[in-house]
Design an enzyme around this catalytic site. Structure first.
Site, short mmCIF file in Angstrom:
data_model
loop_
_atom_site.label_atom_id
_atom_site.label_comp_id
_atom_site.label_asym_id
_atom_site.label_seq_id
_atom_site.Cartn_x
_atom_site.Cartn_y
_atom_site.Cartn_z
N ASP A 167 19.26 43.63 13.20
CA ASP A 167 19.58 44.92 13.81
C ASP A 167 20.95 45.27 13.24
OD1 ASP A 167 20.59 47.02 15.32
OD2 ASP A 167 19.47 46.44 17.09
N HIS A 168 20.95 46.22 12.29
CA HIS A 168 22.19 46.40 11.53
C HIS A 168 23.34 46.92 12.41
CE1 HIS A 168 20.30 50.36 11.08
NE2 HIS A 168 21.53 50.83 11.00
N LYS A 221 28.02 45.79 12.48
CA LYS A 221 29.18 46.68 12.32
C LYS A 221 30.45 45.99 12.78
CE LYS A 221 26.71 51.02 12.46
NZ LYS A 221 27.13 51.55 11.17
N HIS A 244 18.52 49.24 19.02
CA HIS A 244 19.95 49.46 18.82
C HIS A 244 20.72 49.71 20.12
CE1 HIS A 244 18.73 49.56 14.74
NE2 HIS A 244 18.27 50.80 14.74
N LYS A 264 17.94 63.16 17.27
CA LYS A 264 18.01 63.66 15.90
C LYS A 264 18.39 65.14 15.92
CE LYS A 264 15.19 60.21 13.96
NZ LYS A 264 16.24 59.36 13.41
#
Ligand code: NAD
Length: 484
Positions: A177-178, A182, A240, A331
């Site tokens: 999970d990028h 961070k 996320h 979005k």
């Protein structure tokens, strides 16, 4: 720039899907930056593996172009790029067939870390895991990295876990999970658990509420077909936003190691209360004179899929009872901005005459753009004129104090890949965490489906539907501004 590079063992990294969008935009440019930083040992190699019939030379050309496009300023280092490309090889492979597997097996070095990045559709994960074993390519120390989405509900996530578990143990599986890669997300843990100042305040006595916003300006155009089967809840919240929520809300782990941290995150997910229908707002972006609506982008005129969701979430434990967590993601929003804000309670009493405004301490953790942490504090407005109070942000990123190191914010993917090589799973999701998250999300989605819930339309470039604002206003609170 001074750079602190922690050496890693030498490795063979195979990227299945090595010609795909993610590999070209993120994984290989990230590896290139690690190479330039001196973190790739002399014998370390990267093997692209995908369906296209390419030889290694044409693969290097393809990746050179991708790095020029996505590699950032470092891509201008021609000598560095040429040296990096010599580390790349390619094998044309069929995940579902026999083509390429013997060749790949022959390419592997012994006595190095073997890592396999599954940057392909999840439907291929099982076939890859099986063939890696069948051909003796994976060994007991090998690691696999799997991309999102990890299932689309509890049943499919469980099935995927079982499929992988047939060939790899949990200590070998890195579910990426990028967001967890961070810099600021890790700094959040350092700030929370490395200082005496915050932990005593980190509870329902002092925290009024917490907001987590992940706003994107892009729509779903181009991948509308895929997105329409998913929606904001599956695509963003289940992974996320819930991961961020866990890191904010978890108890201090006994030590900073992978299982201690993930045990605490899991407890948070298990303590999440079911969400009542009136605490969730779903939205779809509307068209403008020049831009398509969500339904047009998704090519589904009757789509009920949400491109926006806002919700009020409660955690049923002693620390957080009564503290709402407001989550929203969407979005085509006003700005590209991800932020966690811990909003502390008002002072019980103000000693300053005429101070009728509400001065609040807010700890805000910005994930994008401009990663950083700041603490809003109240001070006296400088100059004569009596005791007038103003709120100012105290920058806790400490760029000045960190000097040269402040600029070293590497991309989440490159950091996470190096963690895989090091064998550190702290920033990866464990199988039981993912399943627990789906277990909480599934009934929410089932509720929408059962009553054919229609998302509210919202204007592009806005903060979402008006009902999302009302979700906060009803509680006498307001969302923080979405700023780019
Ligand atoms: P893509 O469609 O651009 O690339 C797919 C890759 O898989 C290609 O290299 C293709 O050759 C390979 N492939 C397809 N079938 C194969 C087969 N039978 N055998 C061997 N290789 C085969 O996809 P992508 O956008 O790069 O996404 C890859 C994975 O990463 C997916 O799971 C996706 O959900 C995930 N992901 C992508 C992004 C992104 O920004 N692109 C972001 C998050 C997660």
């Amino acid at each position: 720039m001074v750079s602190r590079v922690i050496p890693v063992d030498t490795f063979d990294l195979v990227i299945f899907g090595g010609t795909g969008d993610l590999a070209r935009r993120k994984i290989l440019p990230g590896l290139f930056r690690r190479f330039l930083a001196g973190q790739m040992p002399p014998d370390a190699r990267v093997v692209g593996a995908a369906r296209a019939e390419l030889d290694s030379a044409s693969y290097r050309d393809l990746i050179a172009k991708s790095i020029a496009e996505f590699g950032g300023p470092e891509a201008k280092d021609e000598e560095g790029l040429a040296a990096f490309l010599t580390r790349l090889d390619y094998v044309a492979i069929d995940a579902n067939g026999v083509n390429g597997w013997t060749k790949l097996a022959n390419m592997m070095h012994s006595d190095v870390v073997r890592a396999f990045y599954f940057s392909v559709a999840p439907s291929l994960f099982g076939a890859l895991a099986e063939r890696l074993h069948q051909h003796g390519i994976a060994n007991a120390e090998s690691r696999i990295v799997v991309e999102k989405p990890f299932g689309r509900d509890l049943a499919s996530a469980h099935a995927l876990n079982e499929t992988l578990a047939a060939h790899f143990n949990e200590g070998q599986i890195y579910r990426i999970d990028h967001y967890l890669g961070k810099e600021t997300v890790q700094n959040l843990m350092a700030v929370r658990f490395g200082n005496v100042l915050f932990e005593p305040l980190w509870n329902n006595h002092f925290v009024d509420h917490i907001q987590i916003t992940v706003a994107e300006t892009v729509g779903v155009g181009g991948r509308g077909g895929y997105y329409d089967k998913s929606g904001a809840m599956r695509d963003m919240v289940q992974n996320h936003l819930m991961q961020l929520l866990c890191l904010i809300a978890m108890e201090p782990p006994s030590q900073f190691d992978a299982n201690a941290v993930r045990d605490e995150k899991l407890k948070v997910i298990r303590a999440l209360q079911p969400v009542e229908a009136h605490h969730i707002v779903r939205g779809q972006y509307d068209s403008t004179a020049t831009e398509k609506s969500y339904r047009e982008d998704a090519e589904n005129p009757r789509s009920f899929t949400e491109s926006f969701v806002a919700m009020k979430v409660q955690i049923a434990n002693w620390r957080w009872a009564g503290v709402p967590f407001y989550l929203r993601t969407g979005k085509k929003m006003r700005a590209r901005s991800s932020e966690i804000a811990v909003v502390f309670k008002d002072l019980g009493h103000s000693i300053f005459e005429g101070d009728i405004s509400r001065h609040r301490n807010i700890l805000s953790i910005r994930l994008q753009p401009n990663e950083g942490i700041d603490l809003q504090v109240t001070i006296k407005e400088p100059g004569p004129g009596g005791m007038r109070l103003i709120d100012v942000p105290l920058d806790m990123t400490f760029a000045d104090a960190l000097g040269d190191h402040a600029g070293e914010v590497s991309d989440a993917y490159e950091r996470l890949i190096m963690d895989v090589i090091r064998g550190n799973q702290t920033l990866f999701m464990r199988g039981d965490e993912v399943e627990a998250a789906w277990k909480w999300v599934d009934p929410i989605i089932a509720g929408w489906e059962a009553r054919n819930d229609v998302p509210k339309l919202y204007d592009m470039g806005s903060s979402g539907p008006d009902d999302a604002l009302m979700l906060m206003h009803r509680d006498g609170r307001r969302w923080r501004e979405i700023k780019g």
